[in-house]
Motif scaffolding. Structure first.
Motif, PDB file in Angstrom:
ATOM      1  N   VAL A   1       0.836  -1.426   0.035  1.00  0.00           N
ATOM      2  CA  VAL A   1      -0.001  -0.056  -0.036  1.00  0.00           C
ATOM      3  C   VAL A   1       0.649   1.347   0.060  1.00  0.00           C
ATOM      4  O   VAL A   1       0.851   2.281  -0.795  1.00  0.00           O
ATOM      5  N   PRO A   2       2.115   1.390   0.881  1.00  0.00           N
ATOM      6  CA  PRO A   2       2.720   2.825   0.864  1.00  0.00           C
ATOM      7  C   PRO A   2       3.629   2.698  -0.406  1.00  0.00           C
ATOM      8  O   PRO A   2       3.770   3.904  -0.963  1.00  0.00           O
ATOM      9  N   MET A   3       4.027   1.585  -0.967  1.00  0.00           N
ATOM     10  CA  MET A   3       4.523   1.741  -2.367  1.00  0.00           C
ATOM     11  C   MET A   3       3.874   1.989  -3.449  1.00  0.00           C
ATOM     12  O   MET A   3       4.202   2.929  -4.243  1.00  0.00           O
ATOM     13  N   TRP A   4       2.588   1.676  -3.414  1.00  0.00           N
ATOM     14  CA  TRP A   4       1.610   2.116  -4.586  1.00  0.00           C
ATOM     15  C   TRP A   4       1.224   3.722  -4.347  1.00  0.00           C
ATOM     16  O   TRP A   4       1.413   4.385  -5.235  1.00  0.00           O
ATOM     17  N   LEU A   5       1.004   4.078  -3.199  1.00  0.00           N
ATOM     18  CA  LEU A   5       0.752   5.375  -2.784  1.00  0.00           C
ATOM     19  C   LEU A   5       1.893   6.304  -3.220  1.00  0.00           C
ATOM     20  O   LEU A   5       1.729   7.148  -4.031  1.00  0.00           O
ATOM     21  N   ALA A   6       3.068   5.852  -2.938  1.00  0.00           N
ATOM     22  CA  ALA A   6       4.536   6.637  -3.461  1.00  0.00           C
ATOM     23  C   ALA A   6       4.663   6.585  -4.794  1.00  0.00           C
ATOM     24  O   ALA A   6       4.793   7.549  -5.430  1.00  0.00           O
ATOM     25  N   GLY A   7       4.198   5.304  -5.306  1.00  0.00           N
ATOM     26  CA  GLY A   7       4.313   5.467  -6.887  1.00  0.00           C
ATOM     27  C   GLY A   7       3.369   6.431  -7.502  1.00  0.00           C
ATOM     28  O   GLY A   7       3.742   7.156  -8.522  1.00  0.00           O
ATOM     29  N   LEU A   8       2.265   6.494  -6.758  1.00  0.00           N
ATOM     30  CA  LEU A   8       1.406   7.384  -7.601  1.00  0.00           C
ATOM     31  C   LEU A   8       1.588   8.800  -7.525  1.00  0.00           C
ATOM     32  O   LEU A   8       1.683   9.689  -8.568  1.00  0.00           O
ATOM     33  N   VAL A   9       2.266   9.308  -6.258  1.00  0.00           N
ATOM     34  CA  VAL A   9       2.746  10.545  -6.089  1.00  0.00           C
ATOM     35  C   VAL A   9       3.800  10.833  -7.074  1.00  0.00           C
ATOM     36  O   VAL A   9       3.947  12.053  -7.632  1.00  0.00           O
ATOM     37  N   LEU A  10       4.947   9.902  -7.134  1.00  0.00           N
ATOM     38  CA  LEU A  10       5.996  10.253  -7.809  1.00  0.00           C
ATOM     39  C   LEU A  10       5.828  10.441  -9.401  1.00  0.00           C
ATOM     40  O   LEU A  10       6.173  10.988 -10.195  1.00  0.00           O
ATOM     41  N   LEU A  11       4.673   9.564  -9.851  1.00  0.00           N
ATOM     42  CA  LEU A  11       4.247   9.421 -11.157  1.00  0.00           C
ATOM     43  C   LEU A  11       3.748  11.047 -11.489  1.00  0.00           C
ATOM     44  O   LEU A  11       4.046  11.599 -12.677  1.00  0.00           O
TER      45      LEU A  11
ATOM     46  N   LEU B   1       4.808  13.579  -9.933  1.00  0.00           N
ATOM     47  CA  LEU B   1       5.746  14.649 -10.227  1.00  0.00           C
ATOM     48  C   LEU B   1       6.863  14.453 -11.088  1.00  0.00           C
ATOM     49  O   LEU B   1       7.600  15.298 -11.437  1.00  0.00           O
ATOM     50  N   SER B   2       6.717  13.323 -11.963  1.00  0.00           N
ATOM     51  CA  SER B   2       7.663  13.038 -12.804  1.00  0.00           C
ATOM     52  C   SER B   2       7.681  14.108 -14.008  1.00  0.00           C
ATOM     53  O   SER B   2       6.735  14.752 -14.129  1.00  0.00           O
ATOM     54  N   ALA B   3       8.517  13.960 -14.793  1.00  0.00           N
ATOM     55  CA  ALA B   3       8.928  14.798 -16.025  1.00  0.00           C
ATOM     56  C   ALA B   3       8.124  14.431 -17.253  1.00  0.00           C
ATOM     57  O   ALA B   3       8.236  14.934 -18.209  1.00  0.00           O
ATOM     58  N   TRP B   4       7.274  13.198 -17.202  1.00  0.00           N
ATOM     59  CA  TRP B   4       6.684  12.762 -18.285  1.00  0.00           C
ATOM     60  C   TRP B   4       5.738  13.853 -18.727  1.00  0.00           C
ATOM     61  O   TRP B   4       5.070  14.679 -17.885  1.00  0.00           O
ATOM     62  N   SER B   5       4.976  13.620 -19.945  1.00  0.00           N
ATOM     63  CA  SER B   5       3.700  14.615 -20.230  1.00  0.00           C
ATOM     64  C   SER B   5       2.600  14.280 -19.620  1.00  0.00           C
ATOM     65  O   SER B   5       2.443  13.098 -19.060  1.00  0.00           O
ATOM     66  N   ALA B   6       1.716  15.088 -19.737  1.00  0.00           N
ATOM     67  CA  ALA B   6       0.244  14.759 -19.156  1.00  0.00           C
ATOM     68  C   ALA B   6      -0.142  13.531 -19.451  1.00  0.00           C
ATOM     69  O   ALA B   6      -0.795  12.502 -18.995  1.00  0.00           O
ATOM     70  N   ARG B   7       0.016  13.387 -20.819  1.00  0.00           N
ATOM     71  CA  ARG B   7      -0.699  12.033 -21.573  1.00  0.00           C
ATOM     72  C   ARG B   7      -0.069  10.777 -21.274  1.00  0.00           C
ATOM     73  O   ARG B   7      -0.487   9.895 -20.943  1.00  0.00           O
ATOM     74  N   GLU B   8       1.259  10.962 -20.802  1.00  0.00           N
ATOM     75  CA  GLU B   8       2.060   9.730 -20.277  1.00  0.00           C
ATOM     76  C   GLU B   8       1.788   9.439 -19.014  1.00  0.00           C
ATOM     77  O   GLU B   8       1.687   8.214 -18.712  1.00  0.00           O
ATOM     78  N   LYS B   9       1.384  10.643 -18.275  1.00  0.00           N
ATOM     79  CA  LYS B   9       1.264  10.325 -16.749  1.00  0.00           C
ATOM     80  C   LYS B   9      -0.240   9.612 -16.570  1.00  0.00           C
ATOM     81  O   LYS B   9      -0.314   8.721 -15.761  1.00  0.00           O
ATOM     82  N   LEU B  10      -1.047  10.013 -17.648  1.00  0.00           N
ATOM     83  CA  LEU B  10      -2.277   9.313 -17.584  1.00  0.00           C
ATOM     84  C   LEU B  10      -2.144   7.811 -17.853  1.00  0.00           C
ATOM     85  O   LEU B  10      -2.977   6.991 -17.549  1.00  0.00           O
ATOM     86  N   LEU B  11      -1.606   7.588 -19.089  1.00  0.00           N
ATOM     87  CA  LEU B  11      -1.232   6.252 -19.378  1.00  0.00           C
ATOM     88  C   LEU B  11      -0.384   5.489 -18.265  1.00  0.00           C
ATOM     89  O   LEU B  11      -1.007   4.429 -17.849  1.00  0.00           O
ATOM     90  N   GLY B  12       0.234   6.108 -17.486  1.00  0.00           N
ATOM     91  CA  GLY B  12       1.014   5.451 -16.394  1.00  0.00           C
ATOM     92  C   GLY B  12      -0.079   4.874 -15.125  1.00  0.00           C
ATOM     93  O   GLY B  12      -0.118   3.930 -14.561  1.00  0.00           O
ATOM     94  N   LEU B  13      -1.078   5.922 -15.054  1.00  0.00           N
ATOM     95  CA  LEU B  13      -2.101   5.889 -13.872  1.00  0.00           C
ATOM     96  C   LEU B  13      -3.101   4.858 -14.405  1.00  0.00           C
ATOM     97  O   LEU B  13      -3.429   4.030 -13.457  1.00  0.00           O
ATOM     98  N   LEU B  14      -3.572   4.849 -15.650  1.00  0.00           N
ATOM     99  CA  LEU B  14      -4.664   4.049 -15.991  1.00  0.00           C
ATOM    100  C   LEU B  14      -4.261   2.655 -16.207  1.00  0.00           C
ATOM    101  O   LEU B  14      -4.865   1.612 -15.998  1.00  0.00           O
ATOM    102  N   VAL B  15      -2.749   2.371 -16.611  1.00  0.00           N
ATOM    103  CA  VAL B  15      -2.411   0.941 -16.671  1.00  0.00           C
ATOM    104  C   VAL B  15      -1.441   0.499 -15.600  1.00  0.00           C
ATOM    105  O   VAL B  15      -1.886  -0.686 -15.437  1.00  0.00           O
ATOM    106  N   LEU B  16      -0.510   1.371 -14.893  1.00  0.00           N
ATOM    107  CA  LEU B  16       0.097   0.872 -14.091  1.00  0.00           C
ATOM    108  C   LEU B  16      -0.406   1.084 -12.594  1.00  0.00           C
ATOM    109  O   LEU B  16      -0.153   0.313 -11.501  1.00  0.00           O
ATOM    110  N   GLY B  17      -1.071   2.139 -12.508  1.00  0.00           N
ATOM    111  CA  GLY B  17      -1.736   2.797 -11.321  1.00  0.00           C
ATOM    112  C   GLY B  17      -2.586   1.825 -10.824  1.00  0.00           C
ATOM    113  O   GLY B  17      -3.153   1.795  -9.592  1.00  0.00           O
ATOM    114  N   THR B  18      -3.409   1.224 -11.628  1.00  0.00           N
ATOM    115  CA  THR B  18      -4.578   0.297 -11.692  1.00  0.00           C
ATOM    116  C   THR B  18      -4.092  -0.868 -10.996  1.00  0.00           C
ATOM    117  O   THR B  18      -4.828  -1.979 -10.714  1.00  0.00           O
ATOM    118  N   GLY B  19      -2.771  -1.420 -11.345  1.00  0.00           N
ATOM    119  CA  GLY B  19      -2.291  -2.829 -11.138  1.00  0.00           C
ATOM    120  C   GLY B  19      -2.519  -3.228  -9.839  1.00  0.00           C
ATOM    121  O   GLY B  19      -2.818  -4.514  -9.628  1.00  0.00           O
TER     122      GLY B  19
END
Lengths: 217, 111
Positions: A108-118, A120-138
Protein backbone atom coordinates in the motif's frame (compact mmCIF):
# COMPACT_ATOMS: atom_id res chain seq x y z
CA UNK A 1 1.21 22.73 -41.82
CA UNK A 2 2.02 19.16 -40.96
CA UNK A 3 -0.48 17.17 -38.96
CA UNK A 4 0.54 15.11 -35.99
CA UNK A 5 -0.38 11.82 -37.65
CA UNK A 6 2.10 12.27 -40.55
CA UNK A 7 5.00 11.99 -38.12
CA UNK A 8 7.30 9.28 -36.79
CA UNK A 9 5.95 7.81 -33.49
CA UNK A 10 9.02 9.04 -31.58
CA UNK A 11 8.52 12.50 -33.07
CA UNK A 12 4.89 12.50 -31.88
CA UNK A 13 5.96 11.54 -28.39
CA UNK A 14 8.65 14.27 -28.43
CA UNK A 15 6.05 16.84 -29.51
CA UNK A 16 3.74 15.80 -26.66
CA UNK A 17 6.55 16.46 -24.20
CA UNK A 18 7.41 19.72 -25.92
CA UNK A 19 3.78 20.91 -25.76
CA UNK A 20 3.74 19.98 -22.09
CA UNK A 21 7.02 21.80 -21.31
CA UNK A 22 5.92 24.82 -23.38
CA UNK A 23 2.97 25.50 -21.08
CA UNK A 24 5.18 27.94 -19.14
CA UNK A 25 5.38 30.15 -22.28
CA UNK A 26 2.73 32.65 -23.43
CA UNK A 27 0.15 30.58 -25.41
CA UNK A 28 1.02 32.23 -28.74
CA UNK A 29 4.77 31.51 -28.31
CA UNK A 30 4.06 27.93 -27.24
CA UNK A 31 1.85 27.32 -30.30
CA UNK A 32 4.47 28.77 -32.61
CA UNK A 33 7.32 26.73 -31.12
CA UNK A 34 5.34 23.49 -31.40
CA UNK A 35 4.29 24.33 -34.99
CA UNK A 36 7.88 25.10 -36.03
CA UNK A 37 9.27 21.95 -34.45
CA UNK A 38 6.45 19.86 -35.95
CA UNK A 39 7.44 21.07 -39.41
CA UNK A 40 11.12 20.56 -38.68
CA UNK A 41 10.48 16.95 -37.65
CA UNK A 42 8.30 16.32 -40.70
CA UNK A 43 11.32 17.19 -42.84
CA UNK A 44 14.17 15.88 -40.68
CA UNK A 45 12.61 12.59 -39.69
CA UNK A 46 10.79 10.40 -42.26
CA UNK A 47 7.93 8.31 -40.86
CA UNK A 48 9.77 5.22 -42.05
CA UNK A 49 13.04 6.09 -40.24
CA UNK A 50 14.56 3.44 -38.01
CA UNK A 51 14.72 3.94 -34.27
CA UNK A 52 18.44 4.82 -34.20
CA UNK A 53 17.99 7.41 -36.93
CA UNK A 54 14.99 8.88 -35.12
CA UNK A 55 16.87 9.13 -31.84
CA UNK A 56 19.81 10.86 -33.56
CA UNK A 57 17.46 13.41 -35.15
CA UNK A 58 15.81 14.10 -31.77
CA UNK A 59 19.18 14.34 -30.00
CA UNK A 60 20.32 16.95 -32.51
CA UNK A 61 17.13 18.90 -31.95
CA UNK A 62 17.79 19.28 -28.21
CA UNK A 63 15.53 18.41 -25.26
CA UNK A 64 12.04 19.98 -25.03
CA UNK A 65 13.26 21.84 -21.95
CA UNK A 66 16.22 23.35 -23.86
CA UNK A 67 13.90 24.59 -26.60
CA UNK A 68 11.47 26.10 -24.11
CA UNK A 69 14.36 27.84 -22.32
CA UNK A 70 15.60 29.17 -25.67
CA UNK A 71 12.08 30.49 -26.32
CA UNK A 72 12.21 32.53 -23.13
CA UNK A 73 11.01 29.94 -20.61
CA UNK A 74 12.61 29.63 -17.19
CA UNK A 75 16.05 28.02 -16.92
CA UNK A 76 15.58 24.49 -15.51
CA UNK A 77 16.56 24.19 -11.87
CA UNK A 78 18.33 21.17 -10.33
CA UNK A 79 14.95 20.33 -8.77
CA UNK A 80 13.43 20.27 -12.26
CA UNK A 81 16.12 17.92 -13.55
CA UNK A 82 15.60 15.63 -10.55
CA UNK A 83 12.02 15.14 -11.78
CA UNK A 84 13.33 12.83 -14.51
CA UNK A 85 14.48 10.32 -11.90
CA UNK A 86 11.04 10.41 -10.20
CA UNK A 87 9.69 8.62 -13.25
CA UNK A 88 11.96 5.61 -12.80
CA UNK A 89 11.12 5.40 -9.12
CA UNK A 90 7.39 5.68 -9.90
CA UNK A 91 7.61 2.70 -12.28
CA UNK A 92 9.54 0.66 -9.70
CA UNK A 93 7.03 1.49 -6.93
CA UNK A 94 3.89 0.75 -8.98
CA UNK A 95 5.23 -2.53 -10.39
CA UNK A 96 6.66 -3.47 -6.96
CA UNK A 97 3.30 -2.86 -5.23
CA UNK A 98 1.60 -5.11 -7.79
CA UNK A 99 4.14 -7.93 -7.33
CA UNK A 100 4.19 -7.69 -3.53
CA UNK A 101 0.42 -7.21 -3.15
CA UNK A 102 0.08 -9.99 -0.53
CA UNK A 103 2.32 -8.06 1.86
CA UNK A 104 -0.25 -5.29 2.03
CA UNK A 105 1.58 -3.17 4.61
CA UNK A 106 4.49 -2.90 2.17
CA UNK A 107 2.44 -2.77 -1.03
CA UNK A 108 0.00 0.00 0.00
CA UNK A 109 2.72 2.60 0.84
CA UNK A 110 4.63 1.59 -2.32
CA UNK A 111 1.53 2.05 -4.44
CA UNK A 112 0.73 5.45 -2.91
CA UNK A 113 4.38 6.58 -3.29
CA UNK A 114 4.31 5.39 -6.94
CA UNK A 115 1.22 7.50 -7.67
CA UNK A 116 2.75 10.62 -6.07
CA UNK A 117 6.08 10.15 -7.90
CA UNK A 118 4.21 9.59 -11.17
CA UNK A 119 2.46 12.96 -10.78
CA UNK A 120 5.80 14.67 -10.00
CA UNK A 121 7.70 13.03 -12.88
CA UNK A 122 8.88 14.88 -15.99
CA UNK A 123 6.58 12.87 -18.30
CA UNK A 124 3.92 14.65 -20.33
CA UNK A 125 0.33 14.80 -19.07
CA UNK A 126 -0.63 12.10 -21.60
CA UNK A 127 2.17 9.78 -20.43
CA UNK A 128 1.23 10.34 -16.79
CA UNK A 129 -2.37 9.42 -17.65
CA UNK A 130 -1.16 6.27 -19.41
CA UNK A 131 0.92 5.38 -16.33
CA UNK A 132 -2.05 5.99 -14.03
CA UNK A 133 -4.57 3.99 -16.09
CA UNK A 134 -2.34 1.03 -16.87
CA UNK A 135 0.17 0.78 -14.01
CA UNK A 136 -1.61 2.72 -11.23
CA UNK A 137 -4.54 0.30 -11.49
CA UNK A 138 -2.23 -2.75 -11.22
CA UNK A 139 -2.15 -3.11 -7.45
CA UNK A 140 -5.92 -2.64 -6.85
CA UNK A 141 -6.81 -4.91 -9.78
CA UNK A 142 -4.55 -7.74 -8.58
CA UNK A 143 -5.75 -7.31 -4.99
CA UNK A 144 -9.45 -7.30 -5.91
CA UNK A 145 -9.10 -10.21 -8.36
CA UNK A 146 -7.32 -12.32 -5.76
CA UNK A 147 -9.83 -11.39 -3.04
CA UNK A 148 -12.74 -12.27 -5.33
CA UNK A 149 -11.17 -15.58 -6.37
CA UNK A 150 -10.57 -16.61 -2.73
CA UNK A 151 -14.11 -15.64 -1.73
CA UNK A 152 -15.64 -17.53 -4.64
CA UNK A 153 -13.62 -20.65 -3.77
CA UNK A 154 -14.74 -20.48 -0.13
CA UNK A 155 -18.39 -20.12 -1.08
CA UNK A 156 -18.20 -23.21 -3.22
CA UNK A 157 -16.82 -25.61 -0.63
CA UNK A 158 -19.92 -26.36 1.45
CA UNK A 159 -22.69 -28.79 0.50
CA UNK A 160 -26.27 -27.96 1.58
CA UNK A 161 -28.68 -30.13 3.48
CA UNK A 162 -32.34 -30.40 2.70
CA UNK A 163 -34.92 -31.66 5.11
CA UNK A 164 -38.20 -32.89 3.71
CA UNK A 165 -41.12 -33.59 6.03
CA UNK A 166 -43.29 -36.34 4.63
CA UNK A 167 -47.06 -36.45 4.99
CA UNK A 168 -46.76 -39.07 7.77
CA UNK A 169 -44.63 -36.79 9.88
CA UNK A 170 -41.28 -38.45 9.30
CA UNK A 171 -38.51 -36.24 8.19
CA UNK A 172 -35.76 -37.26 5.84
CA UNK A 173 -32.64 -35.25 5.46
CA UNK A 174 -30.63 -35.48 2.30
CA UNK A 175 -27.36 -33.86 1.49
CA UNK A 176 -27.43 -32.17 -1.84
CA UNK A 177 -24.44 -32.04 -4.09
CA UNK A 178 -22.15 -29.15 -3.31
CA UNK A 179 -23.77 -26.07 -4.67
CA UNK A 180 -22.46 -22.62 -4.86
CA UNK A 181 -24.18 -19.37 -4.09
CA UNK A 182 -24.61 -17.04 -7.01
CA UNK A 183 -21.38 -15.27 -6.02
CA UNK A 184 -19.44 -18.48 -5.97
CA UNK A 185 -20.92 -20.03 -9.09
CA UNK A 186 -18.22 -21.64 -11.19
CA UNK A 187 -18.22 -19.69 -14.45
CA UNK A 188 -18.51 -21.65 -17.69
CA UNK A 189 -15.31 -22.58 -19.48
CA UNK A 190 -15.71 -19.90 -22.15
CA UNK A 191 -16.02 -17.21 -19.49
CA UNK A 192 -12.91 -18.48 -17.75
CA UNK A 193 -11.07 -18.33 -21.09
CA UNK A 194 -12.25 -14.72 -21.51
CA UNK A 195 -11.00 -13.85 -18.00
CA UNK A 196 -7.60 -15.41 -18.72
CA UNK A 197 -7.35 -13.63 -22.08
CA UNK A 198 -8.24 -10.30 -20.44
CA UNK A 199 -5.68 -10.86 -17.68
CA UNK A 200 -2.96 -11.68 -20.22
CA UNK A 201 -3.88 -8.64 -22.35
CA UNK A 202 -3.76 -6.44 -19.23
CA UNK A 203 -0.30 -7.78 -18.29
CA UNK A 204 0.94 -7.30 -21.86
CA UNK A 205 -0.38 -3.72 -21.82
CA UNK A 206 1.43 -3.14 -18.55
CA UNK A 207 4.71 -4.49 -19.94
CA UNK A 208 4.33 -2.29 -23.02
CA UNK A 209 3.63 0.77 -20.84
CA UNK A 210 6.73 0.17 -18.69
CA UNK A 211 8.77 -0.24 -21.89
CA UNK A 212 7.32 2.91 -23.45
CA UNK A 213 7.64 5.17 -20.39
CA UNK A 214 11.15 3.98 -19.55
CA UNK A 215 12.36 4.95 -23.01
CA UNK A 216 11.35 8.60 -22.86
CA UNK A 217 14.12 11.10 -22.44
CA UNK B 1 32.22 21.00 -20.34
CA UNK B 2 35.80 21.94 -21.20
CA UNK B 3 36.96 25.57 -21.39
CA UNK B 4 37.11 25.21 -25.19
CA UNK B 5 33.49 23.99 -25.33
CA UNK B 6 32.35 26.79 -23.05
CA UNK B 7 34.13 29.40 -25.20
CA UNK B 8 32.58 27.94 -28.37
CA UNK B 9 29.12 28.05 -26.78
CA UNK B 10 29.57 31.71 -25.85
CA UNK B 11 30.92 32.60 -29.29
CA UNK B 12 28.05 30.81 -31.03
CA UNK B 13 25.55 32.62 -28.86
CA UNK B 14 27.10 35.95 -29.79
CA UNK B 15 27.16 35.49 -33.56
CA UNK B 16 24.30 33.10 -34.38
CA UNK B 17 21.67 35.77 -34.86
CA UNK B 18 23.80 37.62 -37.41
CA UNK B 19 24.80 34.40 -39.16
CA UNK B 20 21.09 33.79 -39.76
CA UNK B 21 20.75 37.29 -41.22
CA UNK B 22 23.83 36.61 -43.37
CA UNK B 23 22.30 33.39 -44.75
CA UNK B 24 19.18 35.33 -45.76
CA UNK B 25 20.98 38.10 -47.62
CA UNK B 26 20.99 36.14 -50.86
CA UNK B 27 17.26 35.41 -50.71
CA UNK B 28 14.49 33.82 -48.66
CA UNK B 29 14.95 30.36 -47.13
CA UNK B 30 12.86 28.04 -45.01
CA UNK B 31 13.59 27.12 -41.41
CA UNK B 32 14.85 23.58 -41.91
CA UNK B 33 17.18 24.74 -44.67
CA UNK B 34 18.72 27.35 -42.31
CA UNK B 35 19.02 24.76 -39.53
CA UNK B 36 20.80 22.29 -41.83
CA UNK B 37 23.32 24.84 -43.05
CA UNK B 38 24.10 26.31 -39.59
CA UNK B 39 24.29 22.87 -38.06
CA UNK B 40 26.64 21.69 -40.81
CA UNK B 41 28.87 24.71 -40.11
CA UNK B 42 29.04 23.73 -36.42
CA UNK B 43 27.21 26.88 -35.33
CA UNK B 44 24.22 25.17 -33.71
CA UNK B 45 24.53 23.05 -30.56
CA UNK B 46 20.83 22.14 -30.52
CA UNK B 47 19.04 22.48 -33.84
CA UNK B 48 15.67 23.21 -32.26
CA UNK B 49 16.90 26.37 -30.54
CA UNK B 50 17.09 28.14 -33.92
CA UNK B 51 13.29 28.36 -34.14
CA UNK B 52 12.87 30.52 -31.01
CA UNK B 53 15.69 32.70 -32.38
CA UNK B 54 13.84 33.06 -35.72
CA UNK B 55 10.68 34.02 -33.80
CA UNK B 56 12.61 36.69 -31.92
CA UNK B 57 14.14 38.06 -35.13
CA UNK B 58 10.63 38.26 -36.56
CA UNK B 59 9.30 40.08 -33.48
CA UNK B 60 12.23 42.51 -33.76
CA UNK B 61 11.28 42.99 -37.44
CA UNK B 62 14.73 41.95 -38.67
CA UNK B 63 13.16 39.14 -40.70
CA UNK B 64 9.66 38.45 -42.02
CA UNK B 65 8.10 35.09 -42.68
CA UNK B 66 5.33 33.61 -44.78
CA UNK B 67 3.92 30.13 -45.23
CA UNK B 68 4.31 29.04 -48.81
CA UNK B 69 3.79 25.90 -50.86
CA UNK B 70 7.00 23.93 -51.27
CA UNK B 71 7.96 22.08 -54.48
CA UNK B 72 7.90 18.85 -52.47
CA UNK B 73 5.75 18.10 -49.45
CA UNK B 74 3.68 20.33 -47.15
CA UNK B 75 3.80 24.17 -47.04
CA UNK B 76 6.86 25.66 -45.34
CA UNK B 77 7.51 28.86 -43.46
CA UNK B 78 9.94 30.95 -45.52
CA UNK B 79 12.06 33.67 -43.92
CA UNK B 80 13.36 36.82 -45.64
CA UNK B 81 15.44 39.80 -44.54
CA UNK B 82 13.66 43.10 -43.89
CA UNK B 83 15.31 46.49 -44.47
CA UNK B 84 16.11 46.70 -40.73
CA UNK B 85 17.60 43.22 -40.91
CA UNK B 86 19.81 44.24 -43.80
CA UNK B 87 20.95 47.35 -41.89
CA UNK B 88 21.66 45.27 -38.75
CA UNK B 89 23.73 42.85 -40.85
CA UNK B 90 25.77 45.67 -42.40
CA UNK B 91 26.44 47.12 -38.98
CA UNK B 92 27.49 43.70 -37.64
CA UNK B 93 29.76 43.06 -40.60
CA UNK B 94 31.63 46.26 -39.75
CA UNK B 95 31.80 45.46 -36.00
CA UNK B 96 32.89 41.90 -36.67
CA UNK B 97 35.80 42.93 -38.89
CA UNK B 98 37.04 45.24 -36.14
CA UNK B 99 36.43 42.70 -33.39
CA UNK B 100 38.03 39.77 -35.20
CA UNK B 101 41.03 41.97 -36.12
CA UNK B 102 41.54 43.00 -32.48
CA UNK B 103 41.26 39.43 -31.18
CA UNK B 104 43.63 38.12 -33.88
CA UNK B 105 46.15 40.78 -32.98
CA UNK B 106 46.02 39.85 -29.27
CA UNK B 107 46.30 36.15 -30.01
CA UNK B 108 49.33 36.68 -32.23
CA UNK B 109 50.98 38.97 -29.69
CA UNK B 110 50.74 36.30 -27.01
CA UNK B 111 51.95 33.47 -29.26
Amino acid sequence: MTTHTDLHPLARSYLDRLADAARVLPPEDARELVADITDHLAQALPVTAGEAEARTALDRLGTPQELVTAAGGPVPTPAGRARTSYGWLALAMLVGAELLFVIWFVAVPMWLAGLVLLSLSAWSAREKLLGLLVLGTGFPVVLLTTAYASFAAYECTGGAQETVVQADGTATTTTLDATCSSLGAVPPAWLQAVFIALALAYLALQAWTVWRLSRQR
Amino acid sequence: MTTGDAARTQLRRGVLEHCVLALLQSGERYGYDLVSELSGAGLLASEGTLYPLLSRLRRDELVESAWRESPSGPPRRYYALTDSGRAALDSFRHSWAQFAGSVDQLLQKGA
